[in-house]
Scaffold this motif. Sequence first.
Motif, short mmCIF file in Angstrom:
data_model
loop_
_atom_site.label_atom_id
_atom_site.label_comp_id
_atom_site.label_asym_id
_atom_site.label_seq_id
_atom_site.Cartn_x
_atom_site.Cartn_y
_atom_site.Cartn_z
N UNK A 108 3.55 23.05 -36.63
CA UNK A 108 3.61 24.06 -37.69
C UNK A 108 4.74 23.77 -38.66
N UNK A 109 5.88 23.30 -38.17
CA UNK A 109 7.01 23.00 -39.04
C UNK A 109 6.66 21.91 -40.04
N UNK A 110 5.90 20.91 -39.63
CA UNK A 110 5.51 19.85 -40.57
C UNK A 110 4.63 20.42 -41.69
N UNK A 111 3.75 21.34 -41.36
CA UNK A 111 2.89 21.94 -42.38
C UNK A 111 3.70 22.77 -43.38
N UNK A 112 4.77 23.38 -42.92
CA UNK A 112 5.58 24.27 -43.77
C UNK A 112 6.73 23.55 -44.46
N UNK A 113 7.06 22.35 -44.05
CA UNK A 113 8.23 21.64 -44.57
C UNK A 113 8.05 21.18 -46.01
N UNK A 114 9.17 21.05 -46.70
CA UNK A 114 9.14 20.46 -48.05
C UNK A 114 8.84 18.97 -47.91
N UNK A 115 8.52 18.33 -49.02
CA UNK A 115 8.22 16.90 -49.00
C UNK A 115 9.37 16.07 -48.43
N UNK A 116 10.59 16.41 -48.81
CA UNK A 116 11.75 15.66 -48.34
C UNK A 116 11.96 15.85 -46.84
N UNK A 117 11.89 17.10 -46.38
CA UNK A 117 12.08 17.34 -44.94
C UNK A 117 10.96 16.75 -44.10
N UNK A 118 9.74 16.78 -44.61
CA UNK A 118 8.63 16.16 -43.90
C UNK A 118 8.84 14.65 -43.82
N UNK A 119 9.31 14.04 -44.91
CA UNK A 119 9.56 12.60 -44.93
C UNK A 119 10.62 12.23 -43.90
N UNK A 120 11.65 13.06 -43.76
CA UNK A 120 12.70 12.79 -42.78
C UNK A 120 12.12 12.82 -41.37
N UNK A 121 11.31 13.83 -41.07
CA UNK A 121 10.72 13.93 -39.74
C UNK A 121 9.77 12.78 -39.43
N UNK A 122 8.93 12.42 -40.39
CA UNK A 122 7.97 11.33 -40.17
C UNK A 122 8.68 9.98 -40.08
N UNK A 123 9.74 9.79 -40.89
CA UNK A 123 10.50 8.55 -40.83
C UNK A 123 11.18 8.41 -39.47
N UNK A 124 11.67 9.50 -38.94
CA UNK A 124 12.29 9.45 -37.62
C UNK A 124 11.27 9.03 -36.56
N UNK A 125 10.06 9.56 -36.66
CA UNK A 125 9.01 9.16 -35.71
C UNK A 125 8.71 7.67 -35.83
N UNK A 126 8.67 7.16 -37.05
CA UNK A 126 8.42 5.73 -37.27
C UNK A 126 9.55 4.90 -36.65
N UNK A 127 10.79 5.28 -36.91
CA UNK A 127 11.94 4.56 -36.36
C UNK A 127 11.99 4.61 -34.83
N UNK A 128 11.59 5.75 -34.26
CA UNK A 128 11.61 5.88 -32.80
C UNK A 128 10.69 4.89 -32.10
N UNK A 129 9.69 4.37 -32.81
CA UNK A 129 8.79 3.38 -32.22
C UNK A 129 9.31 1.95 -32.40
N UNK A 130 10.40 1.81 -33.15
CA UNK A 130 10.94 0.48 -33.41
C UNK A 130 10.43 -0.13 -34.71
N UNK A 131 9.57 0.58 -35.42
CA UNK A 131 9.04 0.09 -36.70
C UNK A 131 10.07 0.36 -37.80
N UNK A 132 9.84 -0.23 -38.95
CA UNK A 132 10.77 -0.09 -40.07
C UNK A 132 10.11 0.65 -41.22
#
Length: 134
Positions: A37-61
């Motif tokens: 739900x937080x991703x649906x409600x987040x601003x573009x910048x905050x959503x980008x931060x959350x998704x980027x963290x998920x990408x980094x957590x897998x070891x991807x760049x």
Amino acid sequence: MRIAAVFALAGAIGLTACNSEPSAPPTKIKVHSEAQEQLHKASGLNRAIGLKRAIYDTGARCQRVTRTGYVGEYKNLDIWMASCADGRDWAIFIGPDGSAQVRDCKDVAAVGLPKCVIKSDEAGAEPVTNSSGE
């Protein structure tokens, strides 16, 4: 006498069941987490931060997320897409337990998962900018 009464009762119950309406198909229950739900409600910048963290957590760049958007649902997962400045697009599958699975968008359709196509809805594609306009 008792046996006859038992058979009569069983027969009556069986006949009653024959006249009943067919049961409705089972109702699907969608479990949604607070993280989804937080991703649906987040601003573009905050959503980008959350998704980027998920990408980094897998070891991807992904040096900088340039665009995010909601793709849809797959089973009990919400699918989001993040485009990076290096030209790579990532599909991020968010589970009801808050877990994230990240796949390169080039690979998802090849394995039978939904294509990375952002829906045009209230949580649709957003260019990502910070307060300085970058």
